[in-house]
Design a protein around this motif. Sequence first.
Motif, PDB file in Angstrom:
ATOM      1  N   ILE A 125      -9.256  51.637  61.895  1.00  0.00           N
ATOM      2  CA  ILE A 125      -8.179  51.919  62.845  1.00  0.00           C
ATOM      3  C   ILE A 125      -8.377  53.290  63.497  1.00  0.00           C
ATOM      4  O   ILE A 125      -8.123  53.456  64.675  1.00  0.00           O
ATOM      5  CB  ILE A 125      -6.811  51.867  62.130  1.00  0.00           C
ATOM      6  CG1 ILE A 125      -6.650  50.569  61.405  1.00  0.00           C
ATOM      7  CG2 ILE A 125      -5.674  52.182  63.083  1.00  0.00           C
ATOM      8  CD1 ILE A 125      -6.011  49.455  62.099  1.00  0.00           C
ATOM      9  N   ASP A 126      -8.841  54.281  62.726  1.00  0.00           N
ATOM     10  CA  ASP A 126      -8.980  55.643  63.246  1.00  0.00           C
ATOM     11  C   ASP A 126     -10.036  55.742  64.341  1.00  0.00           C
ATOM     12  O   ASP A 126      -9.830  56.409  65.350  1.00  0.00           O
ATOM     13  CB  ASP A 126      -9.310  56.627  62.113  1.00  0.00           C
ATOM     14  CG  ASP A 126      -8.185  56.716  61.098  1.00  0.00           C
ATOM     15  OD1 ASP A 126      -7.003  56.580  61.498  1.00  0.00           O
ATOM     16  OD2 ASP A 126      -8.487  56.919  59.910  1.00  0.00           O
ATOM     17  N   SER A 127     -11.182  55.097  64.140  1.00  0.00           N
ATOM     18  CA  SER A 127     -12.266  55.228  65.114  1.00  0.00           C
ATOM     19  C   SER A 127     -12.306  54.084  66.120  1.00  0.00           C
ATOM     20  O   SER A 127     -13.002  54.170  67.123  1.00  0.00           O
ATOM     21  CB  SER A 127     -13.616  55.305  64.385  1.00  0.00           C
ATOM     22  OG  SER A 127     -13.911  54.059  63.782  1.00  0.00           O
ATOM     23  N   GLY A 128     -11.585  52.997  65.835  1.00  0.00           N
ATOM     24  CA  GLY A 128     -11.622  51.839  66.724  1.00  0.00           C
ATOM     25  C   GLY A 128     -12.910  51.047  66.605  1.00  0.00           C
ATOM     26  O   GLY A 128     -13.207  50.197  67.431  1.00  0.00           O
ATOM     27  N   SER A 129     -13.662  51.294  65.548  1.00  0.00           N
ATOM     28  CA  SER A 129     -14.943  50.617  65.368  1.00  0.00           C
ATOM     29  C   SER A 129     -14.838  49.537  64.303  1.00  0.00           C
ATOM     30  O   SER A 129     -13.818  49.391  63.634  1.00  0.00           O
ATOM     31  CB  SER A 129     -16.019  51.629  64.975  1.00  0.00           C
ATOM     32  OG  SER A 129     -15.694  52.221  63.730  1.00  0.00           O
ATOM     33  N   ILE A 130     -15.924  48.793  64.156  1.00  0.00           N
ATOM     34  CA  ILE A 130     -16.028  47.780  63.122  1.00  0.00           C
ATOM     35  C   ILE A 130     -17.001  48.304  62.078  1.00  0.00           C
ATOM     36  O   ILE A 130     -18.115  48.702  62.406  1.00  0.00           O
ATOM     37  CB  ILE A 130     -16.510  46.446  63.709  1.00  0.00           C
ATOM     38  CG1 ILE A 130     -15.468  45.935  64.718  1.00  0.00           C
ATOM     39  CG2 ILE A 130     -16.761  45.432  62.612  1.00  0.00           C
ATOM     40  CD1 ILE A 130     -15.928  44.774  65.545  1.00  0.00           C
ATOM     41  N   GLU A 131     -16.555  48.304  60.821  1.00  0.00           N
ATOM     42  CA  GLU A 131     -17.369  48.832  59.736  1.00  0.00           C
ATOM     43  C   GLU A 131     -17.667  47.744  58.726  1.00  0.00           C
ATOM     44  O   GLU A 131     -17.065  46.669  58.759  1.00  0.00           O
ATOM     45  CB  GLU A 131     -16.638  49.993  59.054  1.00  0.00           C
ATOM     46  CG  GLU A 131     -16.436  51.168  59.981  1.00  0.00           C
ATOM     47  CD  GLU A 131     -15.797  52.347  59.293  1.00  0.00           C
ATOM     48  OE1 GLU A 131     -15.171  52.169  58.234  1.00  0.00           O
ATOM     49  OE2 GLU A 131     -15.919  53.460  59.823  1.00  0.00           O
ATOM     50  N   ASP A 132     -18.584  48.068  57.812  1.00  0.00           N
ATOM     51  CA  ASP A 132     -18.980  47.115  56.777  1.00  0.00           C
ATOM     52  C   ASP A 132     -19.390  45.796  57.407  1.00  0.00           C
ATOM     53  O   ASP A 132     -19.069  44.719  56.902  1.00  0.00           O
ATOM     54  CB  ASP A 132     -17.845  46.883  55.772  1.00  0.00           C
ATOM     55  CG  ASP A 132     -17.367  48.176  55.135  1.00  0.00           C
ATOM     56  OD1 ASP A 132     -18.228  49.030  54.860  1.00  0.00           O
ATOM     57  OD2 ASP A 132     -16.154  48.320  54.933  1.00  0.00           O
ATOM     58  N   ALA A 133     -20.097  45.873  58.524  1.00  0.00           N
ATOM     59  CA  ALA A 133     -20.399  44.683  59.312  1.00  0.00           C
ATOM     60  C   ALA A 133     -21.594  43.916  58.766  1.00  0.00           C
ATOM     61  O   ALA A 133     -22.581  44.494  58.336  1.00  0.00           O
ATOM     62  CB  ALA A 133     -20.649  45.068  60.759  1.00  0.00           C
ATOM     63  N   ALA A 134     -21.452  42.611  58.815  1.00  0.00           N
ATOM     64  CA  ALA A 134     -22.559  41.694  58.598  1.00  0.00           C
ATOM     65  C   ALA A 134     -22.793  41.028  59.942  1.00  0.00           C
ATOM     66  O   ALA A 134     -21.862  40.482  60.542  1.00  0.00           O
ATOM     67  CB  ALA A 134     -22.207  40.663  57.535  1.00  0.00           C
ATOM     68  N   VAL A 135     -24.000  41.122  60.435  1.00  0.00           N
ATOM     69  CA  VAL A 135     -24.339  40.560  61.733  1.00  0.00           C
ATOM     70  C   VAL A 135     -25.305  39.410  61.504  1.00  0.00           C
ATOM     71  O   VAL A 135     -26.355  39.582  60.904  1.00  0.00           O
ATOM     72  CB  VAL A 135     -24.973  41.633  62.658  1.00  0.00           C
ATOM     73  CG1 VAL A 135     -25.309  41.039  63.999  1.00  0.00           C
ATOM     74  CG2 VAL A 135     -24.037  42.826  62.810  1.00  0.00           C
ATOM     75  N   LEU A 136     -24.912  38.225  61.971  1.00  0.00           N
ATOM     76  CA  LEU A 136     -25.734  37.037  61.808  1.00  0.00           C
ATOM     77  C   LEU A 136     -26.103  36.480  63.167  1.00  0.00           C
ATOM     78  O   LEU A 136     -25.318  36.585  64.119  1.00  0.00           O
ATOM     79  CB  LEU A 136     -24.971  35.958  61.038  1.00  0.00           C
ATOM     80  CG  LEU A 136     -24.461  36.306  59.647  1.00  0.00           C
ATOM     81  CD1 LEU A 136     -23.606  35.174  59.113  1.00  0.00           C
ATOM     82  CD2 LEU A 136     -25.621  36.575  58.715  1.00  0.00           C
ATOM     83  N   ASP A 137     -27.270  35.871  63.238  1.00  0.00           N
ATOM     84  CA  ASP A 137     -27.622  35.126  64.438  1.00  0.00           C
ATOM     85  C   ASP A 137     -26.526  34.096  64.659  1.00  0.00           C
ATOM     86  O   ASP A 137     -26.109  33.403  63.727  1.00  0.00           O
ATOM     87  CB  ASP A 137     -28.979  34.445  64.232  1.00  0.00           C
ATOM     88  CG  ASP A 137     -29.381  33.614  65.418  1.00  0.00           C
ATOM     89  OD1 ASP A 137     -28.964  32.427  65.456  1.00  0.00           O
ATOM     90  OD2 ASP A 137     -30.086  34.133  66.288  1.00  0.00           O
ATOM     91  N   ALA A 138     -26.013  33.982  65.881  1.00  0.00           N
ATOM     92  CA  ALA A 138     -24.890  33.081  66.163  1.00  0.00           C
ATOM     93  C   ALA A 138     -25.216  31.638  65.790  1.00  0.00           C
ATOM     94  O   ALA A 138     -24.354  30.916  65.288  1.00  0.00           O
ATOM     95  CB  ALA A 138     -24.487  33.184  67.629  1.00  0.00           C
ATOM     96  N   GLY A 139     -26.446  31.206  66.005  1.00  0.00           N
ATOM     97  CA  GLY A 139     -26.844  29.848  65.644  1.00  0.00           C
ATOM     98  C   GLY A 139     -26.787  29.608  64.155  1.00  0.00           C
ATOM     99  O   GLY A 139     -26.303  28.565  63.689  1.00  0.00           O
ATOM    100  N   ILE A 140     -27.236  30.568  63.371  1.00  0.00           N
ATOM    101  CA  ILE A 140     -27.195  30.452  61.915  1.00  0.00           C
ATOM    102  C   ILE A 140     -25.748  30.446  61.428  1.00  0.00           C
ATOM    103  O   ILE A 140     -25.400  29.773  60.472  1.00  0.00           O
ATOM    104  CB  ILE A 140     -28.002  31.594  61.255  1.00  0.00           C
ATOM    105  CG1 ILE A 140     -29.488  31.386  61.545  1.00  0.00           C
ATOM    106  CG2 ILE A 140     -27.738  31.682  59.761  1.00  0.00           C
ATOM    107  CD1 ILE A 140     -30.373  32.523  61.130  1.00  0.00           C
ATOM    108  N   ALA A 141     -24.872  31.179  62.124  1.00  0.00           N
ATOM    109  CA  ALA A 141     -23.461  31.238  61.748  1.00  0.00           C
ATOM    110  C   ALA A 141     -22.689  30.002  62.193  1.00  0.00           C
ATOM    111  O   ALA A 141     -21.500  29.885  61.947  1.00  0.00           O
ATOM    112  CB  ALA A 141     -22.827  32.491  62.332  1.00  0.00           C
ATOM    113  N   GLY A 142     -23.355  29.073  62.879  1.00  0.00           N
ATOM    114  CA  GLY A 142     -22.710  27.829  63.261  1.00  0.00           C
ATOM    115  C   GLY A 142     -22.210  27.762  64.683  1.00  0.00           C
ATOM    116  O   GLY A 142     -21.471  26.850  65.044  1.00  0.00           O
ATOM    117  N   PHE A 143     -22.608  28.717  65.519  1.00  0.00           N
ATOM    118  CA  PHE A 143     -22.182  28.726  66.915  1.00  0.00           C
ATOM    119  C   PHE A 143     -23.344  28.286  67.795  1.00  0.00           C
ATOM    120  O   PHE A 143     -24.449  28.800  67.662  1.00  0.00           O
ATOM    121  CB  PHE A 143     -21.704  30.122  67.331  1.00  0.00           C
ATOM    122  CG  PHE A 143     -20.530  30.588  66.539  1.00  0.00           C
ATOM    123  CD1 PHE A 143     -19.251  30.180  66.879  1.00  0.00           C
ATOM    124  CD2 PHE A 143     -20.693  31.392  65.426  1.00  0.00           C
ATOM    125  CE1 PHE A 143     -18.156  30.588  66.137  1.00  0.00           C
ATOM    126  CE2 PHE A 143     -19.612  31.809  64.672  1.00  0.00           C
ATOM    127  CZ  PHE A 143     -18.345  31.407  65.020  1.00  0.00           C
TER     128      PHE A 143
END
Length: 179
Positions: free
Chosen positions: A96-114
């Motif tokens: 909330i303080d920085s407006g960022s996303i933390e502890d992120a897991a980034v997956l290829d959209a296709g692998i994630a089911g999109f």
Amino acid sequence: IRAITGSDIRAITGSDIRAITGSDIRAITGSDIRAITGSDIRAITGSDVRLLIVGNIDFIANDFMSVLGQTVFVDGASIGGFAVGSSVAVYGSFNIDSGSIEDAAVLDAGIAGFGLDSPSLLTGFVDSVDYARGLAVISGMTVDYTALLADGSAPSVGDVVAVSGRAYPSIGTLVAEPY
């Protein structure tokens, strides 16, 4: 097949695919990828990590990237294999303080089911709303929500919303589409 306690497909307590309490892919209480209450990345309740963005990478640096204009902090090793323009699904939690996303897991959209034709998804805080023009700024991204006005609702400043639609990075806008 429909035993209350068993190991077949629709058992209430069991180990197969649709058990209410179990360990397979769609268990309501379980540990696999789509459990409603569980510990995996798409669990609805559990840890604070959830799907926040589906879109293309705008920028990559050593320990962060930008996706749909959102700053996403990741472990540098997690960035390997991705390039600007890659379609990704970002799971994480808001700072909330920085407006960022933390502890992120980034997956290829296709692998994630999109699929390649899947709309973009942006989850964030409503910063401002221009009710006359049907525009909202959500976590810094301009969203045209005029297509959603038919249901009579509009976002309010401070709301946390999830919007899907088509992203137009050249003009910095996400055009919302009804579900």
